[in-house]
Design an enzyme around this catalytic site. Structure first.
Site, PDB file in Angstrom:
ATOM      1  N   CYS A 139       0.835  -1.211   0.000  1.00 33.43           N
ATOM      2  CA  CYS A 139       0.000   0.000   0.000  1.00 33.43           C
ATOM      3  C   CYS A 139       0.867   1.257   0.000  1.00 33.43           C
ATOM      4  CB  CYS A 139      -0.930  -0.001   1.206  1.00 33.43           C
ATOM      5  SG  CYS A 139      -1.985   1.463   1.282  1.00 33.43           S
ATOM      6  N   CYS A 142      -0.397   4.116   2.159  1.00 30.85           N
ATOM      7  CA  CYS A 142      -0.150   3.911   3.599  1.00 30.85           C
ATOM      8  C   CYS A 142       1.317   4.161   3.947  1.00 30.85           C
ATOM      9  CB  CYS A 142      -0.477   2.475   4.017  1.00 30.85           C
ATOM     10  SG  CYS A 142      -1.972   1.786   3.312  1.00 30.85           S
ATOM     11  N   ASP A 143       2.213   3.651   3.147  1.00 27.94           N
ATOM     12  CA  ASP A 143       3.608   3.547   3.576  1.00 27.94           C
ATOM     13  C   ASP A 143       4.617   4.380   2.772  1.00 27.94           C
ATOM     14  OD1 ASP A 143       2.846   1.754   5.564  1.00 27.94           O
ATOM     15  OD2 ASP A 143       2.904   0.062   4.182  1.00 27.94           O
TER      16      ASP A 143
END
Ligand code: NDP
Length: 315
Positions: A139, A142-143
């Site tokens: 992701c 997300c990261d």
């Protein structure tokens, strides 16, 4: 096989990610006495991430597993009946609906909220698993932030990979995009954007041999499947964007789904083609796939279920 146990309830929630727990919080507060089965991975996909910095309300960020413990505690405190167990079979032919848990217990429910999520597909190599959460991620939204100014690689060539490569290109110094064929599956407009971004470097006919690193990702070993040439690219982050699989297979005989198996919710609602059956979170969303959007759709599903049950006179 004879059912060992049978239980009649008003509302069954299947799944324990942000969508399922949010539905449980709302439904419990509306006194629907929801029963929630947590499934194979209690807490869902967030339990396999580390820092979550984009879930509103946590200015300093929070660990994914810890966030899911908060969700669970809140649902529990509101009075939702949270249980271990996996829905293994359903019969949605008439209401009340039948759902078998772990192939032995039968739940007979007036309404159901399906929040079973989706699972990221992985390449299936050992180093990917070992370094998951230590530089390997499925992701970018997300990261990606953790790799600001660094070199990263992303594997995949669909719309998700294109979108995530573009997202990463704004944060990272170089994005090495690894594509196994000599063309991309992504829509033309996304392909053009990727190709026209200076710091995205595309590698055609390229497969991942191994992600290198002891504790953190240090490089990726790639192989050109035409020439056999092996190259090591020094990177800090390795993103896998080769698609997701919605966890919807037990519902396929009953619910309208798209070709990839995502349950079709009626736009603007959580309703499915079967009255009294609602879908929330990633099992019905292949576009946004965020914890906050999943939570929002879990709220919608609970409100839709509450209205449905009150119209049917179920208390
Ligand atoms: P897709 O299934 O469309 O694409 C998966 C990609 O991963 C393909 O390019 C595939 O390669 C590649 N791949 C699969 N397995 C491997 C492997 N083992 N090694 C290397 N590469 C691999 O998934 P997406 O998640 O990209 O998209 C899913 C759906 O969601 C699509 O319909 C897409 O259009 C849609 N979507 C729409 C968006 C939007 O409209 N904004 C945003 C994101 C997704 P190959 O091509 O060789 O099979």
């Amino acid at each position: 096989m004879e059912n060992k146990q049978e239980e009649k309830i008003a509302l069954l929630i299947i799944g324990s990610g942000p969508a399922g727990y949010t539905a449980a919080i709302y439904a419990a507060r509306a006194n629907l006495k929801p029963v929630l089965y947590q499934g194979i991975q209690p807490g869902g996909q967030l339990t396999i991430t580390t820092d979550v910095e984009n879930y509103p309300g946590f200015p300093d960020g929070i660990q994914g597993p810890e966030l899911m413990v908060h969700f669970e505690k809140q649902a529990d405190r509101m009075g939702a009946d949270l249980r271990y167990g996996l829905a293994t079979k359903v019969d949605l032919s008439s209401r009340p609906f039948k759902v078998w848990i772990d192939e032995e217990k039968l739940i007979i429910a007036e309404s159901i909220i399906i929040a079973t999520g989706a699972s990221a597909k992985w390449l299936g190599i050992e180093s990917e698993q070992r370094l998951n959460g230590h530089g390997v991620s499925a992701c970018a939204v997300c990261d990606g932030f953790f790799f600001r100014g660094k070199e990263v690689a992303i594997v995949g060539a669909g719309d998700t990979a294109a979108e995530e490569a573009l997202y990463l290109s704004k944060l990272c110094s170089t994005v090495h995009m690894l594509i196994r064929r000599e063309e991309m599956r992504a829509s033309k407009v996304m392909q053009d954007r990727v190709k026209n971004t200076a710091n995205i470097k595309i590698y055609w006919n390229t497969e991942t041999e191994e992600i290198i690193g002891e504790k953190l990702v240090e490089a990726v070993r790639i192989r050109n499947n035409q020439t056999g040439e092996i190259t090591d690219l020094p990177i800090k982050g390795f993103f896998v964007a080769i698609g997701h699989t919605p966890n919807s297979s037990i519902f396929e005989d009953w619910l309208d789904m798209d070709d990839a198996g995502y349950i079709k919710a009626i736009p603007g609602t959580a309703r499915t083609n079967i009255e009294g059956v609602f879908a929330a979170g990633d099992v019905q969303d292949k576009i946004y796939r965020q914890a906050v959007t999943a939570a929002g759709s879990g709220c919608m599903a609970a409100l839709d279920a509450e209205r449905f049950l009150s119209e049917k006179g179920v208390h």
